[in-house]
Design a protein around this motif. Structure first.
Motif, mmCIF file in Angstrom:
data_model
loop_
_atom_site.group_PDB
_atom_site.id
_atom_site.type_symbol
_atom_site.label_atom_id
_atom_site.label_comp_id
_atom_site.label_asym_id
_atom_site.label_seq_id
_atom_site.Cartn_x
_atom_site.Cartn_y
_atom_site.Cartn_z
ATOM 1 N N GLU A 156 0.841 -1.209 0.000
ATOM 2 C CA GLU A 156 0.000 0.000 0.000
ATOM 3 C C GLU A 156 0.873 1.255 0.000
ATOM 4 O O GLU A 156 0.573 2.227 -0.696
ATOM 5 C CB GLU A 156 -0.947 -0.016 1.209
ATOM 6 C CG GLU A 156 -1.675 1.290 1.492
ATOM 7 C CD GLU A 156 -2.582 1.771 0.351
ATOM 8 O OE1 GLU A 156 -2.987 0.943 -0.487
ATOM 9 O OE2 GLU A 156 -2.878 2.982 0.285
ATOM 10 N N LYS A 163 0.764 6.797 -6.664
ATOM 11 C CA LYS A 163 -0.441 7.606 -6.860
ATOM 12 C C LYS A 163 -0.241 9.070 -6.478
ATOM 13 O O LYS A 163 -0.807 9.955 -7.104
ATOM 14 C CB LYS A 163 -1.591 7.045 -5.992
ATOM 15 C CG LYS A 163 -2.407 5.989 -6.692
ATOM 16 C CD LYS A 163 -3.231 5.185 -5.712
ATOM 17 C CE LYS A 163 -4.380 5.978 -5.125
ATOM 18 N NZ LYS A 163 -5.209 5.141 -4.226
ATOM 19 N N HIS A 164 0.548 9.308 -5.430
ATOM 20 C CA HIS A 164 0.535 10.664 -4.862
ATOM 21 C C HIS A 164 1.881 11.382 -4.850
ATOM 22 O O HIS A 164 1.904 12.603 -4.734
ATOM 23 C CB HIS A 164 0.051 10.616 -3.397
ATOM 24 C CG HIS A 164 -1.221 9.871 -3.201
ATOM 25 N ND1 HIS A 164 -2.409 10.287 -3.742
ATOM 26 C CD2 HIS A 164 -1.508 8.729 -2.532
ATOM 27 C CE1 HIS A 164 -3.378 9.438 -3.402
ATOM 28 N NE2 HIS A 164 -2.847 8.481 -2.672
HETATM 29 MG MG LIG Z 1 -3.605 4.695 -0.700
#
Ligand SMILES: [Mg+2]
Ligand SMILES: Nc1ncnc2c1ncn2[C@@H]1O[C@H](COP(=O)(O)OP(=O)(O)OP(=O)(O)O)[C@@H](O)[C@H]1O
Length: 247
Positions: A156, A163-164
């Motif tokens: 994760e 993703k970020h």
């Molecule tokens: Mg996440």
């Protein structure tokens, strides 16, 4: 001055029931995490045994049929070759899915190897370099539940990097820590303001990381600031979760 114990304040009972509700919620969240892991394991097994093996048999049959066809039967040869390519592609997709469902290499070679595999796939897919440091192979001494929890947390954390973070580099480090094992996942990306982000709803990754660690008696810390990258630190005990408290 009167120092006798104070009578229970009117808030105490409701505070108590709030604490109980919070505890129940935590227990439920942990059960959810455990149930999810069991279910992933089961689906991966089914995929392997039912779908994967049947597709492999189809692959062999098509291959044999192709060999039996006369060379001038171009139309049928093309159809079979196309089917072979489809079966091959589906087998690869299933393998990829199984790797996500059940951490590959974890049971056979331990957490360090599984994290190495995870990092390699992550770099290949995202272009973000990801080094794994496991100088003392500490993952080998962990109970399986704890190793799976650390693997999922790293998974994760890396998903968040992609993703970020807009990072160039990520690093996973596995080392011994008092009473247990620690994994750090760091990146040199955008970082974030933790107070701002904690107020956001519908963000499950961080919560799930916490619950995965807590389910095996461990904990998570996150260090981040805008422009300063992010560090996720997960610690799990060698001895498993402390018993006590009712479900
Ligand atoms: Mg996440
Ligand atoms: N490595 C990181 N770099 C920059 N920002 C991050 C990083 N990790 C987390 N964040 C920030 O923290 C927020 C919360 O992360 P979390 O994993 O809980 O949610 P999410 O990734 O947005 O959604 P979900 O995990 O539920 O798909 C993110 O939305 C992002 O703003």
């Amino acid at each position: 001055m009167d120092r006798s114990p104070a009578a229970p304040s009117p808030g105490t009972a409701s505070e108590q029931s709030l604490l109980e509700a919070a505890h129940k919620l935590q227990v439920l969240a942990r059960r959810l995490v455990e149930a999810e892991e069991l279910e992933r394991h089961r689906i991966a097994g089914e995929l392997h045994d039912r779908v994967g093996q049947t597709l492999s048999a189809i692959n062999i049959n098509l291959d044999i049929a192709l060999g039996l066809l006369p060379p001038d039967n171009v139309e049928v040869r093309m159809r079979i070759a196309d089917s072979l390519a489809l079966v091959e592609g589906t087998l690869q997709a299933i393998e990829h899915l199984m790797a996500e469902l059940r951490p590959p290499l974890l049971d056979e070679y331990g957490l360090g190897a599984a994290l190495g595999f995870l990092a390699k796939g992550f770099s290949a897919r995202t272009g973000v370099a990801c080094a794994v440091e496991d100088p003392h192979e500490v993952g080998r001494s962990l109970p399986r539940d704890a190793a799976v929890a650390l693997f999922r947390i790293a998974q994760e954390a890396l998903a968040n990097v992609f993703k970020h973070a807009a990072a160039r580099h990520a690093r996973i480090r596995l080392e011994a820590a008092p009473g247990g094992v620690r994994v750090e996942i760091a990146d040199d990306g955008s970082g974030f303001d933790r107070r701002e982000r904690l107020a956001q709803h519908h963000r499950w990754g961080m919560t799930t990381m916490q619950e995965r660690a807590a389910a095996v008696g461990g904990r998570i810390e996150v260090e981040s600031a805008p422009g300063a990258g992010t560090l996720v630190r997960a610690w799990v005990p060698l001895a498993g979760p402390a018993q006590g408290g009712s479900a």
